[in-house]
Write an enzyme that holds these catalytic residues in place. Sequence first.
Site, mmCIF file in Angstrom:
data_model
loop_
_atom_site.group_PDB
_atom_site.id
_atom_site.type_symbol
_atom_site.label_atom_id
_atom_site.label_comp_id
_atom_site.label_asym_id
_atom_site.label_seq_id
_atom_site.Cartn_x
_atom_site.Cartn_y
_atom_site.Cartn_z
ATOM 1 N N SER A 212 12.221 -6.888 -6.487
ATOM 2 C CA SER A 212 12.182 -6.715 -7.938
ATOM 3 C C SER A 212 13.565 -6.890 -8.532
ATOM 4 O O SER A 212 14.567 -6.478 -7.943
ATOM 5 C CB SER A 212 11.637 -5.329 -8.294
ATOM 6 N N HIS B 261 -16.610 -1.265 1.319
ATOM 7 C CA HIS B 261 -16.655 -1.120 -0.145
ATOM 8 C C HIS B 261 -15.342 -0.538 -0.676
ATOM 9 O O HIS B 261 -15.324 0.143 -1.700
ATOM 10 C CB HIS B 261 -17.829 -0.235 -0.589
#
Length: 464
Positions: A316, A186
Site C-alpha cells: 500500500s 458455502h
Amino acid sequence: MSRIETDSLGPVEVPEDAYWGAQTQRSLINFAIGKERMPLAVLHALALIKKAAARVNDRNGDLPADIARLIEQAADEVLDGQHDDQFPLVVWQTGSGTQSNMNVNEVIAGRANELAGKGRGGKAPVHPNDHVNRSQSSNDCFPTAMHIAAAQAVHEKLLPAVTELSSGLAELSMRHHKLVKTGRTHMMDATPITFGQEVSAFVAQLDYAQRAIRATLPAVCELAQGGTAVGTGLNAPQGFAEAIAAELAALSGLPFITAPNKFAALAGHEPLTSLAGALKTLAVALMKIANDLRLLGSGPRAGLAEVRLPANEPGSSIMPGKVNPTQCEALSMLACQVLGNDAAIGFAASQGHLQLNVFKPVIIHNLLQSIELLADGCRNFQQHCVAGIEPDAEQMAAHLERGLMLVTALNPHIGYDKAAEIAKKAYSEGTTLREAALALKYLTNEQFDQWVRPENMLAPGGKG
C-alpha cells in the site's frame, strides 16, 4: 531511402533496408490499426512451412534445386530469429492471413535473392509467389501455421509450466497431509479436513485441465496444408499434403499429419476452439486456486490467516506495513483474460462462411495470448507464491477448536436433532460444544472426548 517493388496493382515504394515487398508495404499503408502485431510464433511457423514446401517441391521436381536451397537457407534465418524486425504487420488485416503469408513469402524471397548476390528484395532469381509459395495458398498455409504455432506453444511452454505448478502444490500437500483444519462449504464452517487434502484438490484440478489440453492435441496436429484455395488441392501435386505434413513433423518433432478433410480445415476451426475450451478449464482451476489461497491468507489479524503467503513487495502507498496477495491477484486477472479470449475465439470460429473462415488472425492472436499467459502465470505463481506458502498450524487449531461443525461426529451416537440442539445452544450462548453438550446432559465428558475427535473425521467410515 527507398526502392520500388511491384505487384499486380502496380509499383510501391518500400524502405531500402526492408526485405519485404509490395504486398507487405500495402498492408502497412492500408491497415494501420492498433499495435497488436501478428505473433512471431505464427510467422516462424509460416517460415517452417516454406522450408518444408521447398524440400517437397524439390523432391517432386517442381522446384529447381538451387532455388530450393536458397529458400531453405533464408527460411532457416527467419526461424533463427534473425529477421524478426521484418514482420511489421498487425493482426487486424485480411481475415485469411494472406498479408502475413505474403510478408513471409516476400522476406524469404528478398533474403534469398540477396544470398544469390542479386540485392535485397526483388523477384529474381527467387519469386515470392512462384517459388516460395509454390503448391500453396494463404488459405491452407495460414491455418496450418496456426496449428503449428499452437501445438508448439502448448508442448514447449504450457504443459511444462502446468506440471511445475502441479508438482509444487503436490509437494505442499504431502508436506502437510496430517495438519487438521476446519473445512468450509458455502463460505461457512464445515467438518474437518487436512491442509494436505485441501491442496490435493488443487493438484487434481490442474491434472484434469492438463489431460483436457492434451486430449485436444491430436486434432490440432492435423494440418490444412495441401488444401490450397478452397480445400480441393488445386495447384498442389498429388501426395503433396501427406508429404509436407511428414516433412513438418520431421522438422518440428511433433506428430503432424494431414487433415482428413481439407474443406473443414479451411472453413472451420473446431480443433482450436476445443483447445481454447481446455485452456478455459485451466483458467477456471487457476482462478479457484488463487481465490482459495487469497481467502486462507486473509488477515493477518482480522481474517482467516490460516496460511502465510510470501510478501513480494509493499502492498500500500498509504498503509504502512500492509502486504497484499498480489500473486493471487495477477493469476486471477490473467484467468479472466483467458475466459474473455475463449469467448472471442468461439465467436470468430463460428464465422466460417462457405469455404473459408476469415477470422483466422484474431483466433490465433487470442489463442497464443492465452497459452502464453497461462504458461507464464503458472510458472510465476509456483516460483513466487506456492514455493513460499507456510500454513499457520496454531491458527488452524484455534479455528478447529472454536468450530461448531465438529458436532457432526455426534450424529451416529445421539442423532441429528440432539446434535443440532447442542450446536445451536453453543452458538447462541457463546460456549463450546463440550459445554453445551454437558449442559444438555446428552453425553458425558468422556463420551465427548471419545466421539469428537477431528483426526477421525477425515475419511469414509470415520466417526467418533
